[in-house]
Enzyme design. Structure first.
Site, PDB file in Angstrom:
ATOM      1  N   ASP A 202     -10.162  -8.001   2.838  1.00  0.00           N
ATOM      2  CA  ASP A 202     -10.190  -8.067   1.678  1.00  0.00           C
ATOM      3  C   ASP A 202      -9.394  -8.089   0.579  1.00  0.00           C
ATOM      4  O   ASP A 202      -8.391  -7.312   0.978  1.00  0.00           O
ATOM      5  CB  ASP A 202     -11.267  -6.830   1.226  1.00  0.00           C
ATOM      6  N   GLU A 270      -8.348 -12.761   2.530  1.00  0.00           N
ATOM      7  CA  GLU A 270      -8.889 -13.251   1.220  1.00  0.00           C
ATOM      8  C   GLU A 270      -7.609 -13.290   0.412  1.00  0.00           C
ATOM      9  O   GLU A 270      -7.256 -12.375  -0.073  1.00  0.00           O
ATOM     10  CB  GLU A 270      -9.808 -12.279   0.889  1.00  0.00           C
TER      11      GLU A 270
HETATM   12  C1  NOJ Z   1     -13.491  -9.291  -2.549  1.00  0.00           C
HETATM   13  C2  NOJ Z   1     -14.916  -9.300  -2.288  1.00  0.00           C
HETATM   14  O1  NOJ Z   1     -15.174 -10.610  -1.484  1.00  0.00           O
HETATM   15  C3  NOJ Z   1     -15.883  -8.918  -3.377  1.00  0.00           C
HETATM   16  O2  NOJ Z   1     -17.168  -9.006  -3.167  1.00  0.00           O
HETATM   17  C4  NOJ Z   1     -15.566  -7.409  -3.674  1.00  0.00           C
HETATM   18  O3  NOJ Z   1     -15.980  -7.162  -4.928  1.00  0.00           O
HETATM   19  C5  NOJ Z   1     -13.962  -7.403  -4.034  1.00  0.00           C
HETATM   20  N1  NOJ Z   1     -13.054  -8.097  -3.089  1.00  0.00           N
HETATM   21  C6  NOJ Z   1     -13.415  -5.950  -3.753  1.00  0.00           C
HETATM   22  O4  NOJ Z   1     -13.536  -5.468  -2.764  1.00  0.00           O
END
Ligand code: NOJ
Length: 544
Positions: A202, A270
């Site tokens: 993440d 991500e």
């Molecule tokens: C990215 C995640 O995909 C999202 O859903 C989340 O709100 C944020 N990171 C914070 O963790």
């Protein structure tokens, strides 16, 4: 199961809350997922990525983790997670779990201990606690804004402030502190010992901050925007909360841990980095294996724009030897059936905020073509749950049901991401459409029109989106190699060749396109007219 699967797999994202509900409480769970593993095998995917399933107060639907090594009771138990992993493996499906290392939940015992500890104590040093500015410390330590709106700092009882780049319930870890490194290494091992095949990381570029925590000049206060891959000018220097050099050291540590296991373990980051070169620095051979291709997800429905993104992706990934990924949707963005049906077909955070009129028939035609494009390219392809059913964004959820923290934190100006998180329709004529046992009230309401989009209805229809995905996924292994070459094509058409004489053509318009002479159609996203490929249609063809 020892090949480098992460170079070519089709990976299905499960958002556990909304996938399938085994116990009828309206929230999806592990029992629900286990009951659908045969569906996923028949769909033809090779791996699953599960959004967080950990113990969490659910301030951000599980991206606020209170215990990284246990399952939230709303989803099930650790024993069930172990069984799920084993059952998926028995079906030949690998399992990627979500790792949330930038922040935890404010309910995490270490944050609770930090709150009780004094300023300057070792417990506080695990997070970013700082005195405020202003005469009485009444102003936040700097001007950073939370991604969900409002200041990125919250003040605690003794007057100090702590940093949270997302919700106040999501304090950022201080990765300068070795205990944080040790604890995440233990979490990686915990799940690797249980057989998981990978981790989705993440906000992978946010972990390390410039420790000086400098202000950032910005034009106006308001909801902070994540950089938009299509629009944002490439920043000369990353903002002080992301893409700092030190973050690469973390991934080098993690890669060593992953490589010490006998099975093939992969990371997918991500990374919303708008600069493709800075993006691929995370994919160097001793760091993460892959990263989500958000430039592809954000691309306008336009042949030249897609050609440019594909070229850039392939060229930059080749420099570091990493496989590209192709992503159309996920749990954070408007579903692409809806995006492609709008006059502005890009994904931008601005467009995600509100409802925009969409021609869903047009969006669905394009989404079918996009499926053959993304599944036809070399590398990994991601499928977000419900994409294989052609689900649109639900744009009219009642405001009182909106659960995404963006809604509240933006002062009710940003409706947030709930519209792509509506529980899946599996079967039947009315809600809950088999999402849970009869009588289940899904945590978000499903539109009545989804009766035509249930997995059951679509399984029986050879023309459905589900049938298209099944056929494309079944044929995808034929193109497992990494070969790719553009073929000459008329304006508005993309054509490329893969292995063994297979080619993919996508017609973005405005005119019908000729198929290569002597070719035979293997799979088309829509009916061909008079032997040519209509606008907003794609085909896989075998060349003579
Ligand atoms: C990215 C995640 O995909 C999202 O859903 C989340 O709100 C944020 N990171 C914070 O963790």
């Amino acid at each position: 199961m020892s090949d480098k699967w992460w170079r070519h797999a089709a990976i299905y994202q499960i958002y556990p809350r909304s996938f399938a509900d085994g116990d009828g409480d309206g929230i999806g769970d592990l029992a629900g997922i286990r009951s659908k593993l045969a569906y996923l095998r028949d769909l033809g995917i090779e791996a699953l990525w599960l959004s967080p399933w950990y113990v969490s107060p659910m301030a951000d639907a599980g991206y606020d983790v209170a215990d990284y090594r246990d399952i939230d009771p709303v989803f099930g138990t650790l024993a069930e997670a172990e069984e799920l992993i084993a059952e998926a493996h028995a079906y030949g499906i690998r399992v990627i779990v979500d790792l949330v290392p930038n922040h935890c939940s404010s309910a995490h015992p270490w944050f609770q201990a930090a709150l009780k500890a004094r300023p300057g104590s070792p417990d506080r040093d695990l997070f970013w606690f700082r005195p405020g500015r202003g005469e009485h410390g009444e102003l936040p330590p700097n001007d950073w804004m939370s991604n969900f709106g409002g200041p990125a700092w919250t003040r605690v009882a003794d007057g100090e402030w702590y940093l949270h780049m997302f919700d106040p319930e999501q304090p950022d870890w201080n990765w300068e502190n070795p205990r944080v490194h040790e604890d995440f290494a233990a979490t990686l091992r915990f799940w690797l010992d249980r057989g998981v095949d990978g981790f989705r990381v993440d906000v992978a570029d946010n972990l390390v901050k410039d420790p000086a925590l400098p202000d950032v000049p910005r034009p106006a206060a308001g909801v902070a925007q994540l950089p938009d891959p299509t629009d944002a000018p490439v920043p000369k220097k990353p903002e002080p909360w992301r893409d700092q050099e030190g973050v690469h050291e973390i991934y080098r540590e993690w890669r060593k841990i992953a490589d010490s296991y006998p099975h093939e373990v992969a990371f997918v980051g991500e990374l919303w980095d708008p600069d493709p070169i800075r993006f691929t620095r995370y994919l160097r051979p001793d760091e993460l294996h892959t990263g989500f291709n958000f430039a592809f997800l954000s691309c306008a429905w336009d042949a030249d724009a897609f050609r440019a993104v594909i070229d850039e992706t392939l060229t930059t990934h080749a420099i570091v030897g990493a496989p590209p990924t192709w992503v159309l949707s996920n749990h954070d963005v408007n579903r692409h059936v809806t995006r492609y049906g709008r006059s502005d077909t890009r994904h931008t955070w601005e467009l995600t905020k509100e409802s925009h009129p969409a021609d869903l028939a047009l969006g669905t035609r394009r989404a079918r073509a996009a499926a053959l494009l993304s599944l036809g390219l070399p590398g990994c392809a991601y499928v977000y749950q419900g994409e294989e059913l052609g689900l649109p964004e639900v744009q009219d959820l009642p405001e009182e049901l909106l659960a995404d923290p963006r809604w509240k934190r933006s002062g009710h100006t940003d409706r947030g991401r709930d519209g792509c998180r509506v529980p899946l329709p599996w079967s039947g004529e009315e809600p809950p459409f088999g999402f849970g046992p009869p009588g289940t009230k899904p945590w978000l309401p499903q539109p009545a029109s989804w009766r035509a989009l249930t997995a059951q209805a679509e399984a029986e229809d050879p023309e459905s989106m589900l049938s298209l995905y099944r056929e494309a996924l079944a044929r995808r292994p034929e193109q497992r190699g990494e070969a790719f070459a553009w073929r000459p094509s008329q304006p508005g058409v993309l054509a490329f060749e893969r292995e063994a004489g297979l080619a993919c053509l996508v017609n973005f318009g405005p005119d019908p396109a000729d198929l290569p002479p002597g070719s035979t159609v293997v799979l088309a996203s829509g009916p061909l007219t008079g032997g040519s490929l209509p606008v907003d249609t794609a085909a896989w063809v075998r060349l003579p």
